[in-house]
Motif scaffolding. Structure first.
Motif, PDB file in Angstrom:
ATOM      1  N   PRO A 192      -7.508  -6.106   7.845  1.00  0.00           N
ATOM      2  CA  PRO A 192      -6.357  -5.376   8.400  1.00  0.00           C
ATOM      3  C   PRO A 192      -5.163  -5.461   7.460  1.00  0.00           C
ATOM      4  N   PHE A 193      -4.324  -4.448   7.487  1.00  0.00           N
ATOM      5  CA  PHE A 193      -3.199  -4.404   6.565  1.00  0.00           C
ATOM      6  C   PHE A 193      -1.935  -4.010   7.317  1.00  0.00           C
ATOM      7  N   ASP A 194      -0.808  -4.297   6.697  1.00  0.00           N
ATOM      8  CA  ASP A 194       0.488  -3.900   7.235  1.00  0.00           C
ATOM      9  C   ASP A 194       0.807  -2.509   6.696  1.00  0.00           C
ATOM     10  N   PRO A 195       1.012  -1.516   7.558  1.00  0.00           N
ATOM     11  CA  PRO A 195       1.294  -0.168   7.073  1.00  0.00           C
ATOM     12  C   PRO A 195       2.526  -0.096   6.181  1.00  0.00           C
ATOM     13  N   GLU A 196       3.454  -1.041   6.358  1.00  0.00           N
ATOM     14  CA  GLU A 196       4.632  -1.066   5.493  1.00  0.00           C
ATOM     15  C   GLU A 196       4.229  -1.356   4.043  1.00  0.00           C
ATOM     16  N   GLU A 197       3.169  -2.147   3.879  1.00  0.00           N
ATOM     17  CA  GLU A 197       2.681  -2.450   2.537  1.00  0.00           C
ATOM     18  C   GLU A 197       2.152  -1.182   1.875  1.00  0.00           C
ATOM     19  N   LEU A 198       1.449  -0.359   2.639  1.00  0.00           N
ATOM     20  CA  LEU A 198       0.925   0.900   2.121  1.00  0.00           C
ATOM     21  C   LEU A 198       2.073   1.824   1.720  1.00  0.00           C
ATOM     22  N   VAL A 199       3.073   1.923   2.574  1.00  0.00           N
ATOM     23  CA  VAL A 199       4.235   2.763   2.276  1.00  0.00           C
ATOM     24  C   VAL A 199       4.951   2.254   1.026  1.00  0.00           C
ATOM     25  N   SER A 200       5.018   0.926   0.889  1.00  0.00           N
ATOM     26  CA  SER A 200       5.653   0.340  -0.292  1.00  0.00           C
ATOM     27  C   SER A 200       4.916   0.754  -1.565  1.00  0.00           C
ATOM     28  N   LEU A 201       3.582   0.721  -1.532  1.00  0.00           N
ATOM     29  CA  LEU A 201       2.786   1.152  -2.685  1.00  0.00           C
ATOM     30  C   LEU A 201       3.044   2.624  -3.011  1.00  0.00           C
ATOM     31  N   ILE A 202       3.112   3.448  -1.973  1.00  0.00           N
ATOM     32  CA  ILE A 202       3.324   4.882  -2.163  1.00  0.00           C
ATOM     33  C   ILE A 202       4.700   5.137  -2.779  1.00  0.00           C
ATOM     34  N   LYS A 203       5.720   4.470  -2.234  1.00  0.00           N
ATOM     35  CA  LYS A 203       7.081   4.664  -2.745  1.00  0.00           C
ATOM     36  C   LYS A 203       7.205   4.168  -4.183  1.00  0.00           C
ATOM     37  N   ASN A 204       6.494   3.102  -4.495  1.00  0.00           N
ATOM     38  CA  ASN A 204       6.518   2.598  -5.865  1.00  0.00           C
ATOM     39  C   ASN A 204       5.883   3.612  -6.811  1.00  0.00           C
ATOM     40  N   LEU A 205       4.814   4.258  -6.342  1.00  0.00           N
ATOM     41  CA  LEU A 205       4.159   5.287  -7.142  1.00  0.00           C
ATOM     42  C   LEU A 205       5.099   6.467  -7.367  1.00  0.00           C
TER      43      LEU A 205
END
Length: 222
Positions: free
Chosen positions: A106-119
């Protein structure tokens, strides 16, 4: 925000939940249930990013990434793997194949958003700079000084931990972890976590900071 994403996930309930969350964050999100469907969609729409599970029927995540990379028009689309597989060898396989990031369920959706914003930030930076970042051209003898806390964060990034997991281990906020990861990217001149891990391992970046990690008051790993 006009960033166009594709989510590839055969768990319909999970894919809908992730889609709704990302839409709430302002992204355009398409859904595919397997790698074959995803590949067909990628040929129809101009995606900025693909977020893909690995274990799927017909065409799995690794096979999808390979098909994308072998197609000239699609080879530059970054891929984030989202999967229940958490073994180090699986993460390394994804990194070696060129995935942009790797999140274990399981993952924290905020972590996914952080990766996307960094990209997104990296894409903007690339468009305004002629500097090319190529790990094969980095000098092995380049001297990079890491603070004890940066070394601790890098150690955990190499382990494949998420920002949330790192913040828990180091007893700090996710925002602080993001700050340290950003510093590490700047110091190594890497454009994402995948290249940061490769560069750190290839250049044995942590070999010279063992004592720093010990003095930082964080965990000691065997």
């Amino acid at each position: 925000m006009s960033y166009k994403l594709m989510l590839v996930e055969n768990d319909i309930v999970l894919s809908k939940a992730i889609q709704e969350y990302l839409i709430d964050q302002g992204f355009n999100v398409y859904i595919a249930s397997n790698g074959l469907e995803a590949f067909n969609l990628a040929n129809q729409y101009n995606f900025n990013l693909i977020i893909s599970d690995i274990m799927m029927p017909l065409v799995n995540g690794y096979e999808l990434l390979e098909k994308l990379q072998n197609t000239k028009a699609l080879s530059k689309i970054p891929v984030i793997f989202l999967t229940a597989k958490g073994m180090t060898k699986d993460r390394i396989k994804g990194y070696d194949m060129g995935c942009y990031g790797y999140l274990s369920k399981p993952f924290d959706p905020e972590e996914l958003v952080s990766l996307i914003k960094n990209l997104i930030a990296r894409d903007i930076s690339q468009h305004t700079s002629t500097e090319k970042c190529d790990i094969s051209k980095q000098s092995i003898n380049q001297k990079i000084h890491l603070t004890p806390r940066e070394a601790s964060v890098l150690d955990l990034v190499i382990d494949g931990l998420t920002n949330k997991e790192i913040s828990t281990i180091l007893d700090t906020s996710i925002r602080n972890v993001e700050k340290y990861v950003s510093r590490l990217l700047q110091k190594t001149n890497m454009k994402n976590r995948t290249l940061l891990v490769k560069y750190s391992i290839n250049n044995k970046l942590l070999d010279n900071v063992t004592n720093q990690r010990a003095n930082d008051g964080t965990r000691t790993r065997e």
